[in-house]
Design a protein around this motif. Structure first.
Motif, PDB file in Angstrom:
ATOM      1  N   HIS A  36       2.177   2.663  -3.851  1.00 11.75           N
ATOM      2  CA  HIS A  36       1.296   3.278  -4.841  1.00 11.75           C
ATOM      3  C   HIS A  36       1.607   4.754  -5.072  1.00 11.75           C
ATOM      4  O   HIS A  36       1.762   5.192  -6.217  1.00 11.75           O
ATOM      5  N   LYS A  38       4.792   5.300  -6.948  1.00  9.55           N
ATOM      6  CA  LYS A  38       4.632   4.981  -8.371  1.00  9.55           C
ATOM      7  C   LYS A  38       3.971   6.135  -9.111  1.00  9.55           C
ATOM      8  O   LYS A  38       4.344   6.453 -10.235  1.00  9.55           O
ATOM      9  N   LYS A  79       0.817  -1.218   0.000  1.00 13.24           N
ATOM     10  CA  LYS A  79       0.000   0.000   0.000  1.00 13.24           C
ATOM     11  C   LYS A  79       0.853   1.271   0.000  1.00 13.24           C
ATOM     12  O   LYS A  79       0.405   2.314  -0.459  1.00 13.24           O
TER      13      LYS A  79
END
Length: 66
Positions: free
Chosen positions: A39, A42, A36
């Motif tokens: 993300h 990214k 988690k």
């Protein structure tokens, strides 16, 4: 750092705060043991790597450094 800025992973703002300390266009490899938390990194274009319990991620990092 999170207690100093009032932000924590996976809030994208804490990653953006880190970017202010990097040179423009700096390549980033963000490693975390929780999917988690990858993300937001990214979304910012950072390369990410999940730190697995077996430690296989270390070999991947070593291959990047050679």
């Amino acid at each position: 750092m999170s207690n100093q800025v009032g932000l924590c992973k996976p809030e994208i703002e804490i990653y953006q705060r880190v970017e202010t300390f990097l040179a423009a266009g700096e390549e980033v490899l963000f490693i975390d043991d929780q999917e988690k938390n990858l993300h937001s990194a990214k979304l910012l274009g950072w390369r990410t790597l999940l730190a697995d319990e077996e430690g296989d991620w270390v070999n991947e990092v070593e291959s990047l450094l050679i």
